[in-house]
Write an enzyme that holds these catalytic residues in place. Structure first.
Site, PDB file in Angstrom:
ATOM      1  N   ASP A  95      -1.372  -0.769   6.089  1.00 36.78           N
ATOM      2  CA  ASP A  95      -1.716  -0.363   7.671  1.00 36.78           C
ATOM      3  C   ASP A  95      -3.280  -0.582   8.024  1.00 36.78           C
ATOM      4  OD1 ASP A  95      -3.386   2.712   7.349  1.00 36.78           O
ATOM      5  OD2 ASP A  95      -2.365   1.816   5.647  1.00 36.78           O
ATOM      6  N   ASP A 117      -0.117   4.950   1.373  1.00 40.94           N
ATOM      7  CA  ASP A 117      -0.217   5.588   2.646  1.00 40.94           C
ATOM      8  C   ASP A 117      -0.077   4.963   3.897  1.00 40.94           C
ATOM      9  OD1 ASP A 117      -1.120   8.349   1.331  1.00 40.94           O
ATOM     10  OD2 ASP A 117      -2.394   7.092   0.801  1.00 40.94           O
ATOM     11  N   ASP A 143       0.748  -1.461  -0.100  1.00 40.62           N
ATOM     12  CA  ASP A 143      -0.149   0.155  -0.116  1.00 40.62           C
ATOM     13  C   ASP A 143       1.042   1.280  -0.019  1.00 40.62           C
ATOM     14  OD1 ASP A 143      -2.377   1.572   0.226  1.00 40.62           O
ATOM     15  OD2 ASP A 143      -1.922   1.573   2.568  1.00 40.62           O
TER      16      ASP A 143
END
Length: 605
Positions: free
Chosen positions: A443, A160, A158
């Site tokens: 995250d 961010d 990912d």
């Protein structure tokens, strides 16, 4: 001495004390026990309780005579109050003996209980040296499941809070902008604008009762942790919480049954971007409550969610970060090092993110360089996760060099190209990347990891930046001593609860009060409002249970990979079940010596 050694000694001692001679035995001889020595038969203690030939406890200061038995000092009468002197202080011997005799004066019940209490406290504090957990560090990768990196050929990411870590300054800007939207667009009272952002008021993984307007922490068994329910900016007394939930702290499954934490009545905030949203919800609720203004909590929740969404949809967040990359992006050089290392060893890399290409391009150029796309075999932007992992209809579209959409049908995913939207089923068909040879980092436990693990068998790695601060707290001597004494006191209460006379009940009330104070102390070391994101008083949090369910491994940042060889195997710790003997004492100091060769492998970086 490591904390695991301390715990091992404690366990042996507590086990031995729980296997004494049967109560009521009438031994006429005096026997003593010394820590670390041979166990001897002990005088039964029921005689003490009944006042007949009561046994007593003492700590002898005398040393062993050469070649002989240690002299037995006369046992003093039982203490009726707690020792004010801290264990381990001057005058408290490092060697403890307990003396029992059927000939001594009887000990009253209160003195007996406090003697047991003081003996246990001395034992705990004597055995814990400063720095017991100093080997704990935040560069460790923790394993929920066994993962052999030599079997991983493909690494996915990912963007961010995974490839790009952001500073806390971003949270305050998101909060302030959404607060302005709430006032200007949704016509909320201007008085809300007087509330500034409150750093560290909330933590990730909290639940929010939409209809009641309550922010709270829930454990893995759907029970609210007492003392962590906030109405606005003020804690709600436990008595009121019980009234609101029908006399229980339990939140029914049907209220929080959504797979992605979006139950019909209770929502869980799982990503780091939700920190400013929770804070704005608390502030807005607080304004209406303190000013005695009637409002609908459901409308408030929807309006705040939409205001936060406008910050993202209108591109404010992207603009702030792109204007000052050095201010907002952390660990840029470490991200560069990770990608270089993986690519140099022949690993295939891909990126799947919900962020737009212009934003990702700017950030990756800052961290890695203009040729950042050369590292990735596939780049997918605006993927619309988690729907990307479940929707099999939405096709891929290619972007040209200017970021404009192309119209042709996608029949392959080529290196150097940028793709938008799409779905995982087409991704698997076009790449052939399946199963445990793929390791994906993200995250968000739900949007990034859950479907990949449960539906597709990929390996998953969770990025948990909060680990850096939490490991600092757990490494502190204050935490080690407080937690160990809390556990010892709890065990003492469990074993001695058979005493139900009025005097004993008064003692237990004091112990219970101290136990609650110790719980609050350990919670406040992490966050005064909500404590650790991983634990309630003694259970894992709802967040922690999801972390262990949806991630094979987890770490504070992607840079932790630099501390491990790419043929390294992560082994989960064998945590003893409740019915098993605690033979694996390293569990009690999680992270200590988890990577014993970190110094030896420093050349990897």
């Amino acid at each position: 001495m490591a904390l695991k050694t301390v715990s091992s000694a404690l366990s042996r001692t507590l086990w031995a004390r729980g296997n004494r001679a049967p109560e009521g035995s009438r031994l006429a001889t005096t026997t003593c026990r010394e820590l670390g020595g041979t166990e001897q038969p002990l005088q039964g203690e029921k005689n003490n309780q009944r006042g007949g030939g009561g046994g007593q406890s003492c700590g002898s200061e005398s040393a062993h005579s050469s070649g002989g038995e240690p002299p037995h000092s006369k046992c003093p009468s039982g203490e009726k109050k707690r020792l004010k002197e801290a264990a381990g202080a001057p005058g408290v011997s490092g060697v403890r003996r307990r003396c029992f005799t059927s000939k001594a004066a009887p000990m009253d019940q209160t003195s007996y209980l406090w003697t047991r209490y003081n003996d246990m406290k001395r034992l705990v504090y004597d055995l814990i040296p400063p720095g017991a957990c100093k080997s704990l560090n935040s560069s460790v990768i923790y394993a929920n499941n066994e993962v052999n990196l030599s079997e991983v050929d493909i690494y996915g990411f990912d963007y961010d809070y995974t490839l790009a870590q952001y500073s806390n300054t971003l949270n305050s800007l998101i909060y302030e902008t959404a607060r302005s939207f709430l006032i200007e667009h949704f016509k909320y009272p201007e008085g809300i604008g007087k509330y500034d952002y409150i750093p560290n008021f909330t933590v990730r993984g909290l639940h929010y009762d939409i209809q009641k307007g309550l922010l709270m922490k829930i454990d893995a068994f759907h029970y609210i942790e007492p003392g962590t329910v906030y109405q606005g900016l003020s804690p709600l007394p436990d008595e009121e919480v019980l009234q609101l939930y029908g006399g229980t702290f339990h939140v029914p499954l049907q209220q929080d049954s959504g797979f992605y934490g979006k139950g019909p009545k209770v929502k869980q905030f799982m990503d780091i971007f939700s920190i400013p949203e929770m804070t704005l919800l608390a502030v807005a609720n607080n304004f209406f409550i303190t000013n005695e203004i009637d409002y609908d909590p459901v409308h408030l929740f929807k309006d705040v969610s939409e205001a936060i969404g406008m910050v993202h949809l209108k591109g404010y967040m992207y603009k702030w970060i792109m204007q000052d990359l050095d201010k907002f992006i952390l660990r840029a050089k470490e991200t560069d090092s990770v990608l270089h290392r993986l690519a140099s060893q022949g690993k295939k890399l891909f990126l799947i993110t919900n962020s737009p290409f212009s934003f990702v391009d700017k950030g990756m150029t800052h961290m890695v360089g203009k040729d950042w796309r050369d590292f990735f075999d596939v780049v997918i932007v605006q993927a619309d996760k988690p729907h990307f992992f479940t929707d099999c209809i939405k096709p891929f579209r290619r972007l040209d060099g200017n970021g404009d959409l192309r119209w042709e049908k996608i029949t392959s995913l080529d290196k150097g190209q940028i793709y938008k939207q799409g779905n995982l089923f087409d991704f698997l068909r076009l790449t052939g990347w399946r199963g445990s040879k793929v390791l994906y980092f993200g995250d968000h436990l739900y949007s990034d990891l859950a479907d990949l693990m449960l539906r597709h068998g990929w390996r998953t790695a969770a990025i948990v930046p909060e680990l850096e601060q939490e490991t600092k707290v757990v490494s502190a001597h204050q935490y080690a001593t407080t937690l160990t004494w809390l556990q010892a006191l709890t065990g003492l209460m469990e074993r001695l609860q058979i005493h139900r006379d009025p005097e004993s009940k008064k003692v237990f009330q004091e112990w219970q009060k101290e136990r609650e104070e110790l719980r609050v102390m350990t919670k406040n070391l992490f966050n005064p409002q909500f404590g650790s994101i991983f634990r309630t008083c003694h259970n894992p949090t709802y967040f922690s249970r999801r972390l262990s369910r949806f991630s094979d491994i987890y770490m504070a940042s992607l840079s932790c990979l630099l501390n491990y060889d790419l043929s390294y195997t992560f082994y989960p710790r064998r945590t003893p079940l409740q019915h098993e003997a605690p033979l694996w004492m390293d569990q009690l100091c999680t992270g200590c010596m988890k990577t014993p060769h970190l110094d030896d492998m420093s050349h990897i970086r």
